[in-house]
Write an enzyme that holds these catalytic residues in place. Structure first.
Site, PDB file in Angstrom:
ATOM      1  N   ASP A   1       0.859  -1.183   0.000  1.00 36.92           N
ATOM      2  CA  ASP A   1       0.000   0.000   0.000  1.00 36.92           C
ATOM      3  C   ASP A   1       0.900   1.239   0.000  1.00 36.92           C
ATOM      4  O   ASP A   1       2.134   1.128  -0.144  1.00 36.92           O
ATOM      5  CB  ASP A   1      -1.004  -0.035   1.163  1.00 36.92           C
ATOM      6  CG  ASP A   1      -0.352   0.165   2.528  1.00 36.92           C
ATOM      7  OD1 ASP A   1       0.892   0.235   2.602  1.00 36.92           O
ATOM      8  OD2 ASP A   1      -1.094   0.254   3.526  1.00 36.92           O
TER       9      ASP A   1
ATOM     10  N   HIS B   1      10.386 -23.997   8.915  1.00 35.19           N
ATOM     11  CA  HIS B   1       9.291 -24.747   9.546  1.00 35.19           C
ATOM     12  C   HIS B   1       7.939 -24.546   8.872  1.00 35.19           C
ATOM     13  O   HIS B   1       7.086 -25.421   8.963  1.00 35.19           O
ATOM     14  CB  HIS B   1       9.171 -24.354  11.026  1.00 35.19           C
ATOM     15  CG  HIS B   1      10.243 -24.950  11.882  1.00 35.19           C
ATOM     16  ND1 HIS B   1      10.177 -24.975  13.261  1.00 35.19           N
ATOM     17  CD2 HIS B   1      11.424 -25.557  11.552  1.00 35.19           C
ATOM     18  CE1 HIS B   1      11.273 -25.567  13.744  1.00 35.19           C
ATOM     19  NE2 HIS B   1      12.041 -25.911  12.727  1.00 35.19           N
TER      20      HIS B   1
ATOM     21  N   HIS C   1       7.452 -31.117   9.479  1.00 34.58           N
ATOM     22  CA  HIS C   1       6.855 -29.814   9.192  1.00 34.58           C
ATOM     23  C   HIS C   1       5.924 -29.886   7.979  1.00 34.58           C
ATOM     24  O   HIS C   1       4.934 -29.171   7.911  1.00 34.58           O
ATOM     25  CB  HIS C   1       7.955 -28.771   8.990  1.00 34.58           C
ATOM     26  CG  HIS C   1       8.842 -28.648  10.184  1.00 34.58           C
ATOM     27  ND1 HIS C   1       8.402 -28.143  11.391  1.00 34.58           N
ATOM     28  CD2 HIS C   1      10.133 -29.028  10.378  1.00 34.58           C
ATOM     29  CE1 HIS C   1       9.388 -28.196  12.271  1.00 34.58           C
ATOM     30  NE2 HIS C   1      10.449 -28.728  11.690  1.00 34.58           N
TER      31      HIS C   1
HETATM   32  C1  RB5 Z   1      -2.137   2.446   6.493  1.00 33.85           C
HETATM   33  O1  RB5 Z   1      -2.279   3.632   7.197  1.00 33.85           O
HETATM   34  C2  RB5 Z   1      -1.938   1.266   7.434  1.00 33.85           C
HETATM   35  O2  RB5 Z   1      -3.099   1.043   8.156  1.00 33.85           O
HETATM   36  C3  RB5 Z   1      -1.519   0.019   6.674  1.00 33.85           C
HETATM   37  O3  RB5 Z   1      -0.363   0.282   5.965  1.00 33.85           O
HETATM   38  C4  RB5 Z   1      -1.207  -1.202   7.494  1.00 33.85           C
HETATM   39  O4  RB5 Z   1      -0.307  -0.914   8.521  1.00 33.85           O
HETATM   40  C5  RB5 Z   1      -2.370  -1.990   7.958  1.00 33.85           C
HETATM   41  O5  RB5 Z   1      -2.239  -3.026   8.601  1.00 33.85           O
END
Ligand code: RB5
Length: 152
Positions: free
Chosen positions: A13, A104, A139
């Protein structure tokens, strides 16, 4: 230098966009590994599940054997990815976890938190994950106990 050149799909993201770009360049230019970039393409705010789903679905369906997901903490991406059958996503923000996630758990998606670790540690973790083989044996039996869950 990595000997295994199996292609990798990577996604992040906005919180980890800069780290994704660095790791993508490292994988292609230094390791010679083909990388499919599932986005995001900038630091503009996006929803991490949209990119986690792209990568996890590709690994779940066998289009890629392995993937990398990064967000701010790595928590959201690992939650999303582990919803998919045959996905074993491991959140590794330290080297020991990265090694053990292969030995593992034979993790097929490496997850990291771009706001938790720095670029150099992230690259070391990635290297450890790429280089460490699966131990197999007991495993493998343990993985088989949950591998097909969610497949109906
Ligand atoms: C984005 O602000 C943040 O929530 C995302 O990158 C992440 O850490 C979510 O788990």
């Amino acid at each position: 230098m990595q000997e295994d050149r199996t292609p990798i799909i990577i996604g992040s993201d906005h919180a980890a966009y800069q780290l994704k770009e660095k790791l993508r360049a490292y994988l292609t230019e230094t390791c010679g590994i083909q990388v499919d970039d599932a986005g995001t393409r900038s630091e503009a705010s996006v929803d991490y599940p949209d990119f986690g789903i792209r990568v996890a679905e590709a690994v779940s369906k066998g289009k890629f054997e392995r993937g990398i997901l990064i967000c701010g903490t790595g928590i959201g991406m690992s939650m999303v990815a582990n919803k998919f059958p045959h996905v074993r996503a491991a959140l590794c923000n330290d080297l020991f976890s990265a090694v053990m996630s292969k030995r593992h758990n034979n993790a097929n998606i490496l997850v990291m938190g771009g706001r938790v670790i720095g670029d150099i540690l992230a690259t070391e973790i990635l290297n450890a994950w790429l280089e460490t083989p699966f131990d197999g044996g007991r495993h493998q039996l343990r993985l088989e106990k949950f591998d097909s869950m969610g497949c109906g």
